[in-house]
Design a protein around this motif. Sequence first.
Motif, PDB file in Angstrom:
ATOM      1  N   TRP A 119     -35.704   4.436  -4.974  1.00 19.84           N
ATOM      2  CA  TRP A 119     -34.314   4.815  -5.278  1.00 19.84           C
ATOM      3  C   TRP A 119     -34.102   5.053  -6.769  1.00 19.84           C
ATOM      4  O   TRP A 119     -32.993   5.357  -7.200  1.00 19.84           O
ATOM      5  N   GLY A 120     -35.156   4.915  -7.564  1.00 19.62           N
ATOM      6  CA  GLY A 120     -35.047   5.170  -8.989  1.00 19.62           C
ATOM      7  C   GLY A 120     -34.439   4.034  -9.792  1.00 19.62           C
ATOM      8  O   GLY A 120     -34.069   4.223 -10.959  1.00 19.62           O
ATOM      9  N   LEU A 121     -34.373   2.848  -9.214  1.00 22.14           N
ATOM     10  CA  LEU A 121     -33.776   1.711  -9.922  1.00 22.14           C
ATOM     11  C   LEU A 121     -34.780   0.977 -10.806  1.00 22.14           C
ATOM     12  O   LEU A 121     -34.389   0.270 -11.743  1.00 22.14           O
ATOM     13  N   ILE A 122     -36.045   1.100 -10.506  1.00 25.02           N
ATOM     14  CA  ILE A 122     -37.091   0.573 -11.387  1.00 25.02           C
ATOM     15  C   ILE A 122     -38.187   1.631 -11.476  1.00 25.02           C
ATOM     16  O   ILE A 122     -38.395   2.409 -10.548  1.00 25.02           O
ATOM     17  N   ASP A 123     -38.876   1.672 -12.620  1.00 26.80           N
ATOM     18  CA  ASP A 123     -39.909   2.678 -12.835  1.00 26.80           C
ATOM     19  C   ASP A 123     -41.296   2.082 -12.644  1.00 26.80           C
ATOM     20  O   ASP A 123     -41.451   0.897 -12.343  1.00 26.80           O
ATOM     21  N   SER A 124     -42.304   2.931 -12.825  1.00 26.49           N
ATOM     22  CA  SER A 124     -43.679   2.503 -12.591  1.00 26.49           C
ATOM     23  C   SER A 124     -44.089   1.375 -13.530  1.00 26.49           C
ATOM     24  O   SER A 124     -44.835   0.475 -13.147  1.00 26.49           O
ATOM     25  N   GLU A 125     -43.590   1.404 -14.785  1.00 25.81           N
ATOM     26  CA  GLU A 125     -43.939   0.342 -15.726  1.00 25.81           C
ATOM     27  C   GLU A 125     -43.359  -0.991 -15.274  1.00 25.81           C
ATOM     28  O   GLU A 125     -44.007  -2.033 -15.366  1.00 25.81           O
ATOM     29  N   THR A 126     -42.111  -0.955 -14.772  1.00 25.50           N
ATOM     30  CA  THR A 126     -41.488  -2.182 -14.284  1.00 25.50           C
ATOM     31  C   THR A 126     -42.257  -2.740 -13.104  1.00 25.50           C
ATOM     32  O   THR A 126     -42.478  -3.947 -12.994  1.00 25.50           O
TER      33      THR A 126
ATOM     34  N   ASP B  68     -28.393 -17.586   3.569  1.00 26.84           N
ATOM     35  CA  ASP B  68     -27.322 -18.207   2.800  1.00 26.84           C
ATOM     36  C   ASP B  68     -26.434 -17.123   2.181  1.00 26.84           C
ATOM     37  O   ASP B  68     -26.916 -16.231   1.484  1.00 26.84           O
ATOM     38  N   ARG B  69     -25.127 -17.240   2.400  1.00 27.66           N
ATOM     39  CA  ARG B  69     -24.211 -16.219   1.906  1.00 27.66           C
ATOM     40  C   ARG B  69     -24.155 -16.196   0.379  1.00 27.66           C
ATOM     41  O   ARG B  69     -24.158 -15.124  -0.238  1.00 27.66           O
ATOM     42  N   ALA B  70     -24.099 -17.379  -0.234  1.00 25.87           N
ATOM     43  CA  ALA B  70     -23.994 -17.448  -1.695  1.00 25.87           C
ATOM     44  C   ALA B  70     -25.204 -16.805  -2.365  1.00 25.87           C
ATOM     45  O   ALA B  70     -25.072 -16.076  -3.352  1.00 25.87           O
ATOM     46  N   ALA B  71     -26.413 -17.080  -1.831  1.00 24.03           N
ATOM     47  CA  ALA B  71     -27.626 -16.486  -2.400  1.00 24.03           C
ATOM     48  C   ALA B  71     -27.605 -14.968  -2.240  1.00 24.03           C
ATOM     49  O   ALA B  71     -28.039 -14.234  -3.132  1.00 24.03           O
ATOM     50  N   SER B  72     -27.080 -14.491  -1.119  1.00 24.62           N
ATOM     51  CA  SER B  72     -26.992 -13.050  -0.884  1.00 24.62           C
ATOM     52  C   SER B  72     -25.981 -12.404  -1.828  1.00 24.62           C
ATOM     53  O   SER B  72     -26.190 -11.285  -2.319  1.00 24.62           O
ATOM     54  N   GLU B  73     -24.888 -13.103  -2.098  1.00 21.17           N
ATOM     55  CA  GLU B  73     -23.891 -12.570  -3.030  1.00 21.17           C
ATOM     56  C   GLU B  73     -24.471 -12.469  -4.444  1.00 21.17           C
ATOM     57  O   GLU B  73     -24.213 -11.493  -5.168  1.00 21.17           O
ATOM     58  N   THR B  74     -25.254 -13.485  -4.827  1.00 18.31           N
ATOM     59  CA  THR B  74     -25.895 -13.466  -6.142  1.00 18.31           C
ATOM     60  C   THR B  74     -26.853 -12.287  -6.247  1.00 18.31           C
ATOM     61  O   THR B  74     -26.887 -11.578  -7.269  1.00 18.31           O
ATOM     62  N   MET B  75     -27.627 -12.053  -5.186  1.00 10.83           N
ATOM     63  CA  MET B  75     -28.544 -10.922  -5.181  1.00 10.83           C
ATOM     64  C   MET B  75     -27.773  -9.603  -5.264  1.00 10.83           C
ATOM     65  O   MET B  75     -28.199  -8.669  -5.957  1.00 10.83           O
ATOM     66  N   GLY B  76     -26.641  -9.529  -4.599  1.00  7.11           N
ATOM     67  CA  GLY B  76     -25.819  -8.318  -4.660  1.00  7.11           C
ATOM     68  C   GLY B  76     -25.340  -8.037  -6.074  1.00  7.11           C
ATOM     69  O   GLY B  76     -25.341  -6.883  -6.522  1.00  7.11           O
ATOM     70  N   ARG B  77     -24.941  -9.085  -6.785  1.00 10.44           N
ATOM     71  CA  ARG B  77     -24.497  -8.906  -8.179  1.00 10.44           C
ATOM     72  C   ARG B  77     -25.644  -8.440  -9.073  1.00 10.44           C
ATOM     73  O   ARG B  77     -25.450  -7.591  -9.941  1.00 10.44           O
ATOM     74  N   ARG B  78     -26.824  -8.989  -8.835  1.00  6.66           N
ATOM     75  CA  ARG B  78     -27.977  -8.586  -9.634  1.00  6.66           C
ATOM     76  C   ARG B  78     -28.332  -7.123  -9.381  1.00  6.66           C
ATOM     77  O   ARG B  78     -28.711  -6.389 -10.302  1.00  6.66           O
ATOM     78  N   LEU B  79     -28.222  -6.689  -8.144  1.00  6.74           N
ATOM     79  CA  LEU B  79     -28.504  -5.297  -7.812  1.00  6.74           C
ATOM     80  C   LEU B  79     -27.504  -4.365  -8.490  1.00  6.74           C
ATOM     81  O   LEU B  79     -27.869  -3.280  -8.968  1.00  6.74           O
ATOM     82  N   GLU B  80     -26.245  -4.792  -8.540  1.00  5.28           N
ATOM     83  CA  GLU B  80     -25.229  -3.997  -9.224  1.00  5.28           C
ATOM     84  C   GLU B  80     -25.525  -3.916 -10.726  1.00  5.28           C
ATOM     85  O   GLU B  80     -25.360  -2.863 -11.351  1.00  5.28           O
ATOM     86  N   GLU B  81     -25.943  -5.037 -11.311  1.00  8.68           N
ATOM     87  CA  GLU B  81     -26.295  -5.055 -12.736  1.00  8.68           C
ATOM     88  C   GLU B  81     -27.474  -4.118 -13.005  1.00  8.68           C
ATOM     89  O   GLU B  81     -27.479  -3.379 -14.000  1.00  8.68           O
ATOM     90  N   LEU B  82     -28.456  -4.148 -12.107  1.00  3.73           N
ATOM     91  CA  LEU B  82     -29.626  -3.282 -12.257  1.00  3.73           C
ATOM     92  C   LEU B  82     -29.222  -1.813 -12.182  1.00  3.73           C
ATOM     93  O   LEU B  82     -29.678  -0.991 -12.998  1.00  3.73           O
ATOM     94  N   ALA B  83     -28.350  -1.479 -11.230  1.00  5.58           N
ATOM     95  CA  ALA B  83     -27.889  -0.099 -11.082  1.00  5.58           C
ATOM     96  C   ALA B  83     -27.135   0.359 -12.327  1.00  5.58           C
ATOM     97  O   ALA B  83     -27.295   1.497 -12.785  1.00  5.58           O
ATOM     98  N   ALA B  84     -26.333  -0.531 -12.898  1.00  2.58           N
ATOM     99  CA  ALA B  84     -25.566  -0.192 -14.102  1.00  2.58           C
ATOM    100  C   ALA B  84     -26.500   0.043 -15.291  1.00  2.58           C
ATOM    101  O   ALA B  84     -26.284   0.953 -16.104  1.00  2.58           O
ATOM    102  N   LEU B  85     -27.528  -0.768 -15.403  1.00  2.00           N
ATOM    103  CA  LEU B  85     -28.497  -0.611 -16.485  1.00  2.00           C
ATOM    104  C   LEU B  85     -29.209   0.738 -16.383  1.00  2.00           C
ATOM    105  O   LEU B  85     -29.398   1.442 -17.377  1.00  2.00           O
ATOM    106  N   ARG B  86     -29.624   1.092 -15.174  1.00  2.46           N
ATOM    107  CA  ARG B  86     -30.319   2.360 -14.978  1.00  2.46           C
ATOM    108  C   ARG B  86     -29.390   3.546 -15.232  1.00  2.46           C
ATOM    109  O   ARG B  86     -29.807   4.564 -15.792  1.00  2.46           O
ATOM    110  N   ALA B  87     -28.141   3.410 -14.816  1.00  2.00           N
ATOM    111  CA  ALA B  87     -27.183   4.504 -15.003  1.00  2.00           C
ATOM    112  C   ALA B  87     -26.920   4.765 -16.483  1.00  2.00           C
ATOM    113  O   ALA B  87     -26.720   5.905 -16.901  1.00  2.00           O
ATOM    114  N   SER B  88     -26.942   3.694 -17.287  1.00  7.13           N
ATOM    115  CA  SER B  88     -26.674   3.829 -18.721  1.00  7.13           C
ATOM    116  C   SER B  88     -27.935   4.117 -19.537  1.00  7.13           C
ATOM    117  O   SER B  88     -27.856   4.376 -20.730  1.00  7.13           O
ATOM    118  N   GLY B  89     -29.101   4.016 -18.874  1.00  9.01           N
ATOM    119  CA  GLY B  89     -30.355   4.237 -19.578  1.00  9.01           C
ATOM    120  C   GLY B  89     -30.779   3.076 -20.441  1.00  9.01           C
ATOM    121  O   GLY B  89     -31.623   3.234 -21.327  1.00  9.01           O
TER     122      GLY B  89
END
Length: 221
Positions: free
Chosen positions: A87-94, A41-62
């Motif tokens: 890729w360093g987007l989640i750590d061992s605790e996560t 499903d394209r919509a579900a994939s787009e939602t996952m893409g947005r979540r991945l971007e949010e995760l990357a932004a969180l990691r970049a900002s610490g």
Amino acid sequence: MASLRKRSFTDATGNRQRCDRWTIRFRDASGVRRELPGFKDRAASETMGRRLEELAALRASGSTIPADMTRWLDGLDADIRDRLADWGLIDSETIARTRTIRDHLADFIASIERKQRNRKTVDRLKTDLTRMTAACRWTFPADIDAARLEKYLDDMTTDGRSARTRNYALVTIKQFVRWMLEENRMQADPIRRVKPLNVQLDRRRTRRALSADEQRRLIAA
């Protein structure tokens, strides 16, 4: 911004075909382009893409990963979480938080088995912890809390179990939590406030000397 594409492949007849599932392309916290399998499903994939971007932004900002993001990570396939960790987007605790209590218990029991030769002791520990975590409805490490543990222990007392038995259950779960902390699978002890009962106030049998009458009856018997 995350983007979607469908990979092509050559089938057994030599014809070019397109995959049913979308591939998500995004940049990680370091700006490196990454790809992960999405959904049909394209919509579900787009939602996952947005979540991945949010995760990357969180990691970049610490920043700390919020609860809703943690729940989303919980629902991902284990292999995808492993790639995010690489890729360093989640750590061992996560990663530890997204593994179930059952998984952590299996690792804990395995560590005990390497040190404890008494099979009966290990089996009792496994049985007690499995029963306790199920009764408290703990699925993930983040579910472990003092309130449910206290209710479980109070129910033991209500059912007529002794203070000694209750305290043994408390020591057992504290041993598991302490191991989780030592293995960096948790960062804080959520049940540290739960204290044992005073066994001296719950003497089921008080030892005393036999009275003269009781001694005579015992000898007569």
